[in-house]
Structure formats: C-alpha cells, structure tokens
Design an enzyme around this catalytic site. Structure first.
Site, PDB file in Angstrom:
ATOM      1  N   HIS A   1     158.653 122.735  60.103  1.00 47.26           N
ATOM      2  CA  HIS A   1     159.377 121.734  59.104  1.00 47.26           C
ATOM      3  C   HIS A   1     158.074 121.623  57.906  1.00 47.26           C
ATOM      4  O   HIS A   1     158.636 121.564  56.837  1.00 47.26           O
ATOM      5  CB  HIS A   1     159.765 120.621  59.736  1.00 47.26           C
ATOM      6  CG  HIS A   1     161.026 120.528  60.591  1.00 47.26           C
ATOM      7  ND1 HIS A   1     160.846 120.050  62.100  1.00 47.26           N
ATOM      8  CD2 HIS A   1     162.266 121.252  60.514  1.00 47.26           C
ATOM      9  CE1 HIS A   1     162.067 120.408  62.378  1.00 47.26           C
ATOM     10  NE2 HIS A   1     162.860 121.149  61.751  1.00 47.26           N
TER      11      HIS A   1
ATOM     12  N   LYS B   1     176.815 114.396  66.489  1.00 46.48           N
ATOM     13  CA  LYS B   1     175.672 115.760  66.835  1.00 46.48           C
ATOM     14  C   LYS B   1     174.802 114.918  67.564  1.00 46.48           C
ATOM     15  O   LYS B   1     174.135 114.075  67.380  1.00 46.48           O
ATOM     16  CB  LYS B   1     175.204 116.290  65.610  1.00 46.48           C
ATOM     17  CG  LYS B   1     174.295 117.593  66.191  1.00 46.48           C
ATOM     18  CD  LYS B   1     174.011 118.171  64.746  1.00 46.48           C
ATOM     19  CE  LYS B   1     172.936 119.224  65.083  1.00 46.48           C
ATOM     20  NZ  LYS B   1     172.334 119.838  63.936  1.00 46.48           N
TER      21      LYS B   1
ATOM     22  N   ARG C   1     164.540 131.045  59.538  1.00 43.54           N
ATOM     23  CA  ARG C   1     163.604 131.718  60.411  1.00 43.54           C
ATOM     24  C   ARG C   1     163.984 133.003  60.793  1.00 43.54           C
ATOM     25  O   ARG C   1     162.967 133.952  60.927  1.00 43.54           O
ATOM     26  CB  ARG C   1     163.568 130.877  61.843  1.00 43.54           C
ATOM     27  CG  ARG C   1     162.545 129.537  61.715  1.00 43.54           C
ATOM     28  CD  ARG C   1     163.192 128.632  62.884  1.00 43.54           C
ATOM     29  NE  ARG C   1     164.469 127.986  62.693  1.00 43.54           N
ATOM     30  CZ  ARG C   1     165.012 127.176  63.334  1.00 43.54           C
ATOM     31  NH1 ARG C   1     164.031 126.517  64.393  1.00 43.54           N
ATOM     32  NH2 ARG C   1     166.449 126.850  63.144  1.00 43.54           N
TER      33      ARG C   1
ATOM     34  N   SER D   1     162.773 122.727  67.243  1.00 45.07           N
ATOM     35  CA  SER D   1     162.734 121.342  67.890  1.00 45.07           C
ATOM     36  C   SER D   1     163.306 121.311  69.369  1.00 45.07           C
ATOM     37  O   SER D   1     162.734 120.727  70.145  1.00 45.07           O
ATOM     38  CB  SER D   1     163.565 120.317  67.027  1.00 45.07           C
ATOM     39  OG  SER D   1     163.059 120.075  65.920  1.00 45.07           O
TER      40      SER D   1
END
Ligand code: ADP
Length: 160
Positions: free
Chosen positions: A20, A44, A93, A131
C-alpha cells in the site's frame, strides 16, 4: 490559482502493508494531497477495528507531505465528492485484481463522471503482498517484518 489535485486512495487497509505504501508514494507524485480513505463497511468483515487501521496508516505516513487519513462509510464516489477529490488511486497486483477493479472503475465513473480512476503497479517486490496473507502469517506466529512497518507488526502481534 490553479486547482489543487486531490487524490483518494480507498481500501480496507486491514492492515496497511509495504505494498500500500509503495502505491501511495507513487500516487503522491501525481497529486497535491493524498487522502487514505479507510473503508468502514458493516457488511465486509475486517479484523482490525477501523480506528486502529486509521491509526496505523497515520503512524507510518507521519512526516509525509500532503497525506491525510480518514475513514468513511457508504459510497466511495460520495466520499470523493465530499473530499473534492479529482482522482481515485487503486493498486493492481496481478490479472486477478483486474476484473473487479475494472468493473468498479466503470461503475464509479458512471456515478461520478468528474472523477478519474488511476491504476498503479507496485514494485515487483510487493506484487505477492496482501493484507490477508500477512494476517495468516501473523495468526500462525510467523514474522511479518519484511512485509509491514514495525508499528503494524506490533499491532498484529497484540491483536492475534
Ligand atoms: P480493498 O478491500 O478495497 O481491496 P485493500 O486494503 O486490500 O482494500 O487494498 C486497497 C488498494 O491497495 C487496492 O487497490 C489494492 O489492489 C491495493 N493493494 C493492496 N495490496 C497491494 C500491493 N501489495 N501492491 C499494490 N497494491 C496493493
């Protein structure tokens, strides 16, 4: 006076990683202000509470010029309007990120035609970093030293 370029970098940041931060540094070259916008989404699941996610980003970006950190609920484009942002930054990514990001970018643009979504690619060192993977390592008591700043590693250690 020329208009300020305000960038929004939205995400869960559960927790913030070197991946990040790599994207944020690149984004900062393209705007005057960069707002990390931490999503607080009741639907979420996140592990770290939103206040802790905000605290960690604030700690690791301390001293960076032009960075702000806040959290938001609801629609990203509404928050972007509220913050007067002209750009939304997202990191890409792998191909796996592409479909979802492409769809969200088109939806967001139709909701708010005044905003542009900018995709940035991190240094290849961070392509594999997420993460959730870091949390798995931390849960199993592995070292997350190379993946997150020390203050984040400490928070994960206390949390799990
Ligand atoms: P979200 O739940 O919104 O995807 P994340 O915190 O997982 O929130 O990610 C926020 C943004 O940062 C996304 O655009 C994601 O693709 C990007 N990102 C996450 N990890 C990396 C990484 N290692 N390298 C580059 N971009 C990343």
């Amino acid at each position: 006076m020329p208009k300020k370029t305000i960038g929004l970098y939205p995400g869960s940041f559960d927790p913030v990683t070197y991946g990040h931060l790599d994207i944020a540094k690149r984004a900062l070259k393209m705007c005057d202000e960069l707002h990390f916008a931490v999503v607080e989404n009741p639907n979420k699941r996140s592990d770290l509470p939103v206040e802790e996610r905000v605290r960690l980003i604030s700690a690791v970006t301390k001293g960076w010029k032009g960075v702000k950190v806040s959290s938001f609920q609801g629609l990203l484009v509404d928050y972007a309007k509220e913050m007067k942002a002209n750009l939304i930054f997202r990191g890409l990514r792998a191909v796996a990120d592409f479909e979802y990001e492409f769809q969200m970018a088109l939806i967001n643009r139709s909701l708010h035609p005044g905003i542009e979504v900018v995709f940035l690619v991190p240094n290849e060192k961070f392509i594999f970093l997420s993460s959730s993977a870091i949390k798995e390592v931390a849960k199993l008591k592995g070292s997350v030293k190379g993946f997150v700043p020390p203050v984040v590693a400490k928070s994960l250690k206390d949390f799990f």
